[in-house]
Design an enzyme around this catalytic site. Sequence first.
Site, mmCIF file in Angstrom:
data_model
loop_
_atom_site.group_PDB
_atom_site.id
_atom_site.type_symbol
_atom_site.label_atom_id
_atom_site.label_comp_id
_atom_site.label_asym_id
_atom_site.label_seq_id
_atom_site.Cartn_x
_atom_site.Cartn_y
_atom_site.Cartn_z
ATOM 1 N N LYS A 22 82.502 52.519 7.406
ATOM 2 C CA LYS A 22 82.630 53.811 6.720
ATOM 3 C C LYS A 22 81.263 54.433 6.451
ATOM 4 O O LYS A 22 81.038 55.609 6.727
ATOM 5 C CB LYS A 22 83.373 53.601 5.386
ATOM 6 N N ASN A 23 80.354 53.620 5.881
ATOM 7 C CA ASN A 23 79.086 54.201 5.432
ATOM 8 C C ASN A 23 78.098 54.464 6.565
ATOM 9 O O ASN A 23 77.036 55.041 6.342
ATOM 10 C CB ASN A 23 78.457 53.330 4.343
ATOM 11 N N CYS A 117 80.338 59.839 -11.149
ATOM 12 C CA CYS A 117 81.593 59.242 -10.685
ATOM 13 C C CYS A 117 81.799 57.949 -11.444
ATOM 14 O O CYS A 117 80.993 57.592 -12.298
ATOM 15 C CB CYS A 117 81.563 59.015 -9.179
ATOM 16 N N ARG A 122 74.738 58.992 -10.600
ATOM 17 C CA ARG A 122 74.434 59.249 -9.186
ATOM 18 C C ARG A 122 73.873 60.635 -8.895
ATOM 19 O O ARG A 122 74.491 61.443 -8.183
ATOM 20 C CB ARG A 122 75.676 58.975 -8.331
ATOM 21 N N PRO A 123 72.687 60.951 -9.423
ATOM 22 C CA PRO A 123 72.065 62.241 -9.118
ATOM 23 C C PRO A 123 71.597 62.337 -7.663
ATOM 24 O O PRO A 123 71.559 61.326 -6.958
ATOM 25 C CB PRO A 123 70.864 62.306 -10.069
ATOM 26 N N ASP A 125 68.628 64.153 -6.942
ATOM 27 C CA ASP A 125 67.301 64.757 -7.074
ATOM 28 C C ASP A 125 66.358 64.368 -5.944
ATOM 29 O O ASP A 125 65.518 65.164 -5.512
ATOM 30 C CB ASP A 125 66.690 64.369 -8.432
ATOM 31 N N ILE A 327 71.907 48.351 -9.210
ATOM 32 C CA ILE A 327 71.920 49.630 -8.494
ATOM 33 C C ILE A 327 72.644 50.724 -9.287
ATOM 34 O O ILE A 327 72.122 51.824 -9.457
ATOM 35 C CB ILE A 327 72.583 49.498 -7.098
ATOM 36 N N ARG A 397 90.340 54.916 0.771
ATOM 37 C CA ARG A 397 89.100 55.615 1.141
ATOM 38 C C ARG A 397 88.240 54.748 2.045
ATOM 39 O O ARG A 397 87.458 55.281 2.831
ATOM 40 C CB ARG A 397 88.292 55.942 -0.115
HETATM 41 N N1 EPU Z 1 69.684 57.866 -7.062
HETATM 42 C C1 EPU Z 1 69.029 58.788 -7.834
HETATM 43 N N2 EPU Z 1 68.675 59.984 -7.250
HETATM 44 C C2 EPU Z 1 68.948 60.281 -5.948
HETATM 45 C C3 EPU Z 1 69.628 59.326 -5.178
HETATM 46 C C4 EPU Z 1 69.978 58.113 -5.755
HETATM 47 O O1 EPU Z 1 68.762 58.564 -9.023
HETATM 48 O O2 EPU Z 1 68.605 61.393 -5.502
HETATM 49 C C5 EPU Z 1 70.063 56.552 -7.652
HETATM 50 C C6 EPU Z 1 71.569 56.339 -7.737
HETATM 51 O O3 EPU Z 1 72.126 56.955 -8.886
HETATM 52 C C7 EPU Z 1 71.690 54.839 -7.724
HETATM 53 C C8 EPU Z 1 70.538 54.416 -6.797
HETATM 54 O O4 EPU Z 1 69.638 55.531 -6.776
HETATM 55 O O5 EPU Z 1 71.470 54.336 -9.001
HETATM 56 C C9 EPU Z 1 70.929 54.077 -5.371
HETATM 57 O O6 EPU Z 1 71.833 55.049 -4.891
HETATM 58 P P1 EPU Z 1 71.968 55.458 -3.343
HETATM 59 O O7 EPU Z 1 71.486 56.857 -3.194
HETATM 60 O O8 EPU Z 1 71.353 54.426 -2.483
HETATM 61 O O9 EPU Z 1 73.559 55.439 -3.160
HETATM 62 P P2 EPU Z 1 74.355 56.400 -2.218
HETATM 63 O O10 EPU Z 1 73.538 56.728 -1.051
HETATM 64 O O11 EPU Z 1 74.960 57.505 -3.011
HETATM 65 C C10 EPU Z 1 75.400 54.556 -0.671
HETATM 66 C C11 EPU Z 1 76.786 54.127 -0.289
HETATM 67 C C12 EPU Z 1 77.430 53.426 -1.479
HETATM 68 C C13 EPU Z 1 76.561 52.220 -1.842
HETATM 69 C C14 EPU Z 1 75.127 52.683 -2.149
HETATM 70 C C15 EPU Z 1 74.170 51.543 -2.429
HETATM 71 C C16 EPU Z 1 77.413 55.773 1.358
HETATM 72 C C17 EPU Z 1 78.261 56.922 1.740
HETATM 73 N N3 EPU Z 1 77.549 55.295 0.113
HETATM 74 O O12 EPU Z 1 75.559 55.448 -1.771
HETATM 75 O O13 EPU Z 1 78.719 52.973 -1.048
HETATM 76 O O14 EPU Z 1 77.080 51.571 -2.977
HETATM 77 O O15 EPU Z 1 74.609 53.435 -1.020
HETATM 78 O O16 EPU Z 1 74.126 50.661 -1.362
HETATM 79 O O17 EPU Z 1 76.653 55.270 2.166
HETATM 80 C C18 EPU Z 1 80.942 52.270 -1.322
HETATM 81 O O18 EPU Z 1 81.043 52.231 -0.079
HETATM 82 O O19 EPU Z 1 81.822 51.773 -2.078
HETATM 83 C C19 EPU Z 1 79.771 52.896 -1.929
HETATM 84 C C20 EPU Z 1 79.746 53.302 -3.205
#
Ligand code: EPU
Length: 417
Positions: A22-23, A117, A122-123, A125, A327, A397
């Site tokens: 999925k990811n 969520c 999950r910002p 920024d 995380i 999902r």
């Molecule tokens: N974060 C920020 N600012 C940003 C981006 C991230 O503060 O601009 C923080 C997040 O709030 C979090 C941390 O950085 O605390 C890491 O978040 P990340 O951005 O890596 O998560 P993501 O990209 O939104 C993806 C997967 C998630 C998985 C995470 C961590 C996808 C579509 N989603 O999310 O998958 O948990 O990486 O590995 O790739 C799932 O499949 O169940 C799922 C939640």
Amino acid sequence: MDKLLIRGGSVLKGEVAMSGAKNAALPILCASLLSADPLELGNVPQLNDISTMLRLLGDMGIGVRHEGDDGLTLDGSGLNNPVASYEMVKTMRASILVLGPLLARCGEARVSLPGGCAIGARPVDQHIKGLQAMGAEVTVEQGYVHARASRLKGARICTDMVTVTGTENLMMAACLADGETIIENAAREPEVVDLANCLVAMGARISGAGTDIIRIQGVEKLHGARHSIMPDRIETGTYLCAAAVTGGDIRLTRTSAAYLDSVVDKLMDAGCEIVVERDAIRLTAPAKLKSVSLRTAPYPAFPTDMQAQFMAMNCVADGVATIRETIFENRFMHVSELMRLGANIQIEGNNAIVRGVDRLEGATVMATDLRASASLIIAGLVASGETLIDRIYHLDRGYERIEQKLAALGASVERVR
Ligand code: EPU
């Protein structure tokens, strides 16, 4: 609303094939925004998140053609509406992945800001900061990120934390930028590498994907390509845990242990025997699992997306385990539901202390997010009597045909209204 009824006590045995990730599929679908030529994809999982993304891309003018069970052709020649509405983004945060490619190809994008969520705030920024460094003018108006740049410029970007979709968004944007972009502190997740491989097949010039420094030389345009999505390592890990908890013996095919080192190590610490083949993994569980402590962190460390499943396993293991989530700030929603089945878990900040109990007992529980639902299934498989899991739309999902796959391994699972 659909619920899942599990009758615990079956030992999982046999063989089942894993689906595409999925990811990896979600960002790769968004890569179709970067070119006017067709992108042909294979091993695309049939999941609600994928249908949502296809609807979103369709609204923007991307042509979508399904080929057989897991093939898709995406045609970017009709892209004419670089907008992702609140209605779409609120159901799936990964919609933010359209921001970078839309801006790079159309010079403009309007994407609703995802809210918080169940698992945390999950910002986004870092996505925005990176695009600004590449010369985009970004404003936030009425809940929408509005980004403009006639042509993005290569830049050196160091993200404040490791972000998976942030890295993917910036990597896609940089493909069509003028000059070189360097992303430092980049996510090393295998899904980032799969996206990079697809982009390279489309003509992008990317090096370093899979390390924490990715370099992208911008090109004028990308062309069509063919790509097969990598296997889902989290689906694979989830089935391994399900077999482990039931004392089972299973072989998972069309997958790879290559991206699962940290998970396989912990399963072996728990007493499981694992045999790795080129495109398959076999797990034989011990009579009684041992507790395993773990700490989630970005790849290659233990994935947050496997934390809930290991929590469920530890509930019935021998000993005491400490699980530390680093995380997401709110990813222990499954704990109170596991306790309704009789688990002994204590939360202290971002640590959960799990004391193994002799038995869990079936009850009605509620799925709060995708991986939480997976943990409840694992617990339900080993609980005595019936476990009824409410709100399993979360499960749809991210796990393709889960009842059929579990049933093929001998579990008693049934979708009920
Ligand atoms: N974060 C920020 N600012 C940003 C981006 C991230 O503060 O601009 C923080 C997040 O709030 C979090 C941390 O950085 O605390 C890491 O978040 P990340 O951005 O890596 O998560 P993501 O990209 O939104 C993806 C997967 C998630 C998985 C995470 C961590 C996808 C579509 N989603 O999310 O998958 O948990 O990486 O590995 O790739 C799932 O499949 O169940 C799922 C939640």
